[in-house]
Design an enzyme around this catalytic site. Structure first.
Site, mmCIF file in Angstrom:
data_model
loop_
_atom_site.group_PDB
_atom_site.id
_atom_site.type_symbol
_atom_site.label_atom_id
_atom_site.label_comp_id
_atom_site.label_asym_id
_atom_site.label_seq_id
_atom_site.Cartn_x
_atom_site.Cartn_y
_atom_site.Cartn_z
ATOM 1 N N LYS A 126 0.724 -1.219 -0.212
ATOM 2 C CA LYS A 126 -0.034 0.185 -0.480
ATOM 3 C C LYS A 126 0.339 1.134 0.038
ATOM 4 O O LYS A 126 2.221 0.972 0.371
ATOM 5 C CB LYS A 126 -0.918 -0.269 1.029
ATOM 6 N N ASP A 166 -7.073 4.303 -4.837
ATOM 7 C CA ASP A 166 -7.478 3.740 -2.979
ATOM 8 C C ASP A 166 -8.670 5.462 -2.772
ATOM 9 O O ASP A 166 -8.754 6.415 -4.297
ATOM 10 C CB ASP A 166 -6.989 3.724 -1.847
HETATM 11 O O1 2IT Z 1 -8.165 -0.922 -0.513
HETATM 12 C C1 2IT Z 1 -8.006 -1.693 -1.844
HETATM 13 O O2 2IT Z 1 -8.190 -3.026 -1.884
HETATM 14 C C2 2IT Z 1 -8.001 -1.256 -2.822
HETATM 15 N N1 2IT Z 1 -7.937 0.399 -2.644
HETATM 16 C C3 2IT Z 1 -7.540 -1.696 -4.282
HETATM 17 C C4 2IT Z 1 -6.357 -2.162 -4.599
HETATM 18 C C5 2IT Z 1 -6.035 -2.392 -6.002
HETATM 19 O O3 2IT Z 1 -4.422 -2.997 -6.212
HETATM 20 O O4 2IT Z 1 -6.562 -2.378 -6.666
#
Ligand code: 2IT
Length: 448
Positions: A126, A166
């Site tokens: 992340k 996100d």
């Molecule tokens: O919290 C999540 O799963 C997302 N923000 C999506 C992450 C993604 O790689 O699509």
């Protein structure tokens, strides 16, 4: 000392100022007891829990940019590459004022288990920044994204780490970041980011995927309860991409969404959020005003300033779609009092640990966000597949795959709850399923 308690204590000692991260570590680890007890010697020998709570790599960097008046600004950029045992790091980027290392680590940690649940080969990561996109012009957003990518590019790649959106990051920001990445690398690495626009490698259904997937998961739970979605009432929070997708699918299947919320309060629409009102959610988001009151002003419904719907509005199903820790113990008590039966968590970690425990003890079915919102990253995984094979799938095909993945997640969870006699504890079931696959891979790959 108990292995789980030992590692929780270690996490507390090593990360004293990271409340969100410690919250998810406590929640996940304490629910793993049955599988840890069954394999403790092996897990200890391979330091599975100790490694599971320590990110493989954490990157923090300076992001300088200038505003439209040529004034300089400095933000902090992050990428936490938590676990790559089952695939390249994968997870979104969050641009929000309150972003800090604790929030990045909690999101990256949860992403490890979530991505594992999808059944697709994706590790967990992340990233993001404490940059506040609200009220920024389009060119300011573009300059920020370019500066952010000018550092991030060296840490990512289609086989290394694949960011997506996100909060505060959607198609527009992904586009600007993809452009800058391509320019620096001089290579069309299509699969380096997901959530791209349809014209340059984006998957159909990716914008809808989180909300659609959350509703598909709920359908399985309702089936288990011998219920259907038709005629059910819903409280949603948020009004962004996730709430939009959920509202769209719920309305399509005959449910009625009564509330949406923003930082300014919540709206109550007794006629339900449907039709053009769902499209208006996109306009509200694009306006960058970050206010839900605009909805009440436009459609003439009630607005409750500075309040949350939780415990204040009676509905069949609650679906938090805004952010972490929206539902605390006081909300949980009110929810039980007014007879809420199902909490379908859509945002990441929307409920405090104390509130989850209270709700479960009072027979509220808690559907955990790691499973419920996994449709978003799952369709990101399908976008990676399409980029690899240099093909585009139809909307129908992506939607069908998404439905299959959500049903499979649900089935795996229920199977494990039966195996370990966990009644219908979907929270523990999801953690165990997500954990097992990653732990197996980590054991097979040795102490790395
Ligand atoms: O919290 C999540 O799963 C997302 N923000 C999506 C992450 C993604 O790689 O699509």
């Amino acid at each position: 000392m108990d292995y789980i308690e030992e590692v929780i204590q270690m996490a507390e000692e090593n990360n004293p100022n990271q409340p969100e991260f410690l919250q998810t570590v406590r929640e996940v680890l304490s629910s793993l007891r049955p599988i840890i007890n069954a394999n403790e010697a092996e897990y200890r020998r391979m330091a599975i829990l100790e490694r599971m709570i320590e990110p493989e790599r954490q990157i923090i960097f300076r992001v300088p940019w200038t505003d439209d008046n040529n004034q300089p600004h400095i933000n902090r950029g992050y990428r936490v590459q938590f676990n790559s045992a089952i695939g390249p790091y994968k997870g979104g980027l969050r641009f929000q004022k309150n972003v800090n290392l604790s929030i990045m680590k909690f999101l990256a940690f949860e992403q490890v288990f979530k991505n594992s649940l999808t059944g697709l080969p994706m590790g967990g990561g992340k990233g993001g920044s404490d940059f506040d996109p609200n009220g920024k012009s389009d060119s300011e957003i573009m300059r920020f994204c370019q500066s952010y990518m000018t550092e991030l590019y060296r840490h990512i790649g289609p086989n290394i780490d694949v960011p997506a959106g996100d909060m505060g990051v959607s198609g527009r920001e992904i586009g600007y970041m993809f452009g800058q990445y391509k320019r620096i690398k001089d290579s069309y690495d299509n699969g380096v980011l997901t959530g791209k626009g349809k014209s340059y490698g984006g998957s159909r259904i990716r914008p809808e995927a989180t909300g659609f997937g959350a509703t598909y998961f709920l359908l399985e739970v309702l089936k288990h309860e011998h219920e259907s979605i038709e005629g059910k009432t819903f409280c949603l929070s948020g009004f962004g991409n996730v709430a939009w997708g959920a509202a769209k699918k719920i309305a399509e299947l005959g449910g009625k969404v009564l509330t949406l919320s923003g930082p300014d309060g919540y709206i109550y629409d007794k006629d339900g959020v449907q039709g053009e009102k769902i499209d208006y959610m996109l306009e509200m988001r694009a306006s960058g005003r970050n206010r839900v009151q605009d909805y009440a002003d436009k459609f003439g419904c009630e607005f409750f300033p500075n309040q949350k719907p939780w415990g204040n509005v009676k509905a069949d199903i609650y679906m938090p779609c805004a952010m972490q820790n929206e539902i605390n113990i006081d909300d949980a008590k009110k929810m039980v009092e007014i007879g809420i039966k199902i909490l379908n968590e859509v945002s990441n970690m929307p409920t405090t640990n104390e509130a989850i425990k209270y709700l479960q003890e009072h027979d509220v079915i808690v559907c955990p966000s790691k499973a419920v919102n996994a449709g978003g990253v799952a369709v990101s995984g399908l976008e990676m597949s399409q980029n690899s094979e240099r093909l585009f799938w139809t909307q129908e095909k992506v939607d069908k795959e998404l439905q299959k993945i959500m049903k499979n997640i649900y089935d795996q969870i229920v199977k494990v709850t039966k195996l370990y006699h966990l009644d219908y504890n979907l929270v523990a079931g999801a953690n165990i399923v997500g954990f097992k696959k990653v732990a197996d891979a980590m054991i097979a790959q040795g102490l790395v």
